[in-house]
Enzyme design. Structure first.
Site, PDB file in Angstrom:
ATOM      1  CB  SER A   1      -0.976  -0.163   1.207  1.00  0.00           C
ATOM      2  OG  SER A   1      -1.876  -0.938   1.040  1.00  0.00           O
ATOM      3  CB  VAL A   2       4.203   1.967   0.592  1.00  0.00           C
ATOM      4  CG1 VAL A   2       5.129   3.322   0.269  1.00  0.00           C
ATOM      5  CG2 VAL A   2       4.501   1.745   2.061  1.00  0.00           C
TER       6      VAL A   2
END
Length: 395
Positions: free
Chosen positions: A105-106
Site C-alpha cells: 500500500s505504500v
C-alpha cells in the site's frame, strides 16, 4: 587555404553552440546535473552512522525479527541505512541496500502523484466521476477525489474476485478487475462520500483511469511522470498480468514458517500495490517532492490536507497519504502489507525527517517503533495493530 580552414572551424564552433543550446541538449544537461545531485544525496558513511539508531535497529532485528532494509534521513542527509536478513530465506541470500521490495500500500502515495500530474496537466479533474471514463461502471456518483480519499463506498475487489475470477493462474489487469465489478455488481459498502473506508478498489480504479486517460501502461506512465523525474532508477510497477512470475529477487515471507508467499492473480492489478522500489529511491522521492519536481507545490500541499474525520483529532487521510498532525507538526505517511511484505514510509514535513522501513517478513516488527521516534525527536505514531488491509489501526 588558411581562410577556408578558419571558415570550417567557425562553422564547427557555431554548430556546437547551437547544438548545446537546443532544448534536447539543455534537457540532457539538466538530467546530468540532477543525477550528480542525487548521487551526492545518497552518499553515506557507515562509520558516521547514528549509534542510537544502530542499536535500535539491531535490537529490532534480533528481538522482533525485523527482516528488511532501513533508511533514515534528517535535513536531506542520510543518518542511517542498513540491511538485515535475507532476500529469500530458502536461498539464504543477504539483502542489499538496493534490493527492490513490493511496496504494497505504500504504492498508493505514488499512484496519487500520478493522478495529480494528470490534474496539473488538465487531463482530468478531481470532480469527474468514474463513469466519465467507464460509462458502464455500476456505482454512479463516485469522483476522483472520493477514490483518492477512500470515500467511494466501493466494494473491495480483493475479497470479491476470489469467487468469480476463473483462471487463478493468470494475473488480472486493472481493467479485468473493473470489468468484474461491472459484470457482477457486488454490494457497495456505503454511499459515495459517506464515510472513510480504506479500500484497495479505490486505487485499483485510479490505476485503470491513469491508463485510460494517458493511453499508456500504468508502469510506463509512472516511470515517465514520477519515477524518472525523481531519479528513482530502481523503481517499477510490475504486474503478474504481464509476467508469468514477477521478476524480483526479494520474496515475501509468512511470519510462522518463513515460507515464501506465492504470487497469484491478485498480483496483477497495480496502483493499490504492485510498485517495487528501494529505500534509497523512496528517499529520492522525498527530495524530489520537496523540490517540486513531480507536481507543483500548491497541488502537492492539497494532497497533505486531512480530508476525513480525524481519529483523536490527529490521524486522517489526504490524497494517498495518511496524515498525523500533533501540535504544530505535519507528518504524512503510509504503511503497507501484501503477500509477505510489510512497509512503513514516514515523512515529517515540519522537521524534515524521512523514515523508510521495507520488510519482507510479515510479522509484527514494525508495530511498535516509539523508541525510534523518540530518538529522532519526532511525535510518536502510536499504531498498535494492522487491519485486514495491511494498514495500521489507531486504537
Amino acid at each position: 587555404m588558411r581562410i577556408k580552414y578558419i571558415n570550417t572551424l567557425f562553422v564547427a564552433l557555431l554548430f556546437n553552440v547551437v547544438a548545446c543550446s537546443s532544448p534536447e541538449a539543455k534537457q540532457k544537461e539538466i538530467v546530468k546535473k540532477q543525477i550528480e545531485k542525487d548521487s551526492i544525496s545518497l552518499v553515506y558513511n557507515p562509520d558516521s552512522a547514528d549509534r542510537e539508531i544502530e542499536a535500535f535497529m539491531q535490537h529490532l532485528h534480533q528481538k522482533a525479527a525485523f527482516n528488511g532494509n532501513v533508511l533514515i534521513a534528517k535535513k536531506g542527509k542520510i543518518i542511517y541505512q542498513g540491511s538485515f536478513g535475507w532476500a529469500n530465506y530458502l536461498k539464504k541470500d543477504s539483502l542489499k541496500i538496493d534490493s527492490k521490495f513490493e511496496l504494497a500500500s505504500v504504492s498508493k502515495p505514488l499512484t496519487s502523484l500520478g493522478i495529480l500530474k494528470l490534474v496539473e496537466t488538465e487531463k482530468l479533474k478531481l470532480d469527474q466521476t468514474v463513469n466519465d471514463f467507464f460509462p458502464a461502471f455500476p456505482y454512479p456518483g463516485i469522483t476522483i477525489q472520493m477514490l483518492l480519499t477512500h470515500r467511494s463506498g466501493l466494494p473491495n475487489y480483493v475479497y470479491f474476485a476470489e469467487g468469480v475470477w476463473k483462471d487463478k493462474k493468470k494475473g488480472m489487469t486493472n481493467m479485468d478487475a473493473v470489468n468484474l465489478l461491472i459484470e457482477h455488481k457486488p454490494n457497495r459498502y456505503g454511499a459515495p462520500n459517506g464515510r472513510f473506508h480504506y479500500n484497495n478498489s479505490n486505487y485499483m480504479v485510479l490505476g485503470a483511469i491513469i491508463e485510460k486517460v494517458s493511453g499508456k501502461d500504468f508502469g510506463a506512465y509512472m516511470k515517465e511522470v514520477v519515477f524518472d523525474p525523481a531519479g528513482m532508477k530502481n523503481t517499477a510497477a510490475l504486474s503478474k498480468a504481464r509476467y508469468e512470475t514477477i521478476p524480483t529477487n526479494v520474496m515475501g515471507h509468512d511470519k510462522v514458517w518463513r515460507r515464501s508467499v506465492v504470487q497469484n492473480y491478485l498480483d496483477g492489478p497495480v496502483g493499490d500495490k504492485g510498485i517495487y522500489s528501494t529505500v534509497q529511491d523512496l528517499f529520492l522521492l522525498d527530495i524530489a517532492l520537496k523540490e517540486g519536481r513531480i507536481v507543483n507545490k500548491a497541488l502537492l500541499d492539497s494532497a497533505y490536507v486531512p480530508r476525513n474525520d480525524a481519529k483523536r483529532n490527529l490521524f486522517s487521510y489526504g490524497y494517498g497519504w495518511r496524515t498525523f498532525s500533533p501540535h504544530n507538526t505535519q507528518v504524512v505517511y503510509h504503511t503497507g502489507w501484501w503477500h509477505g511484505f510489510r512497509n512503513l514510509y514516514v515523512r515529517d514535513l515540519t522537521d524534515d525527517v524521512t523514515i523508510v522501513l521495507l520488510s519482507n517478513m510479515a510479522n509484527g516488527s514494525l508495530v511498535n517503533l516509539d523508541s525510534l521516534y523518540k530518538i529522532l525527536k519526532m511525535p510518536v505514531l502510536r499504531q498498535n495493530a494492522y487491519n485486514a488491509n495491511g494498514d495500521f489501526v489507531v486504537n
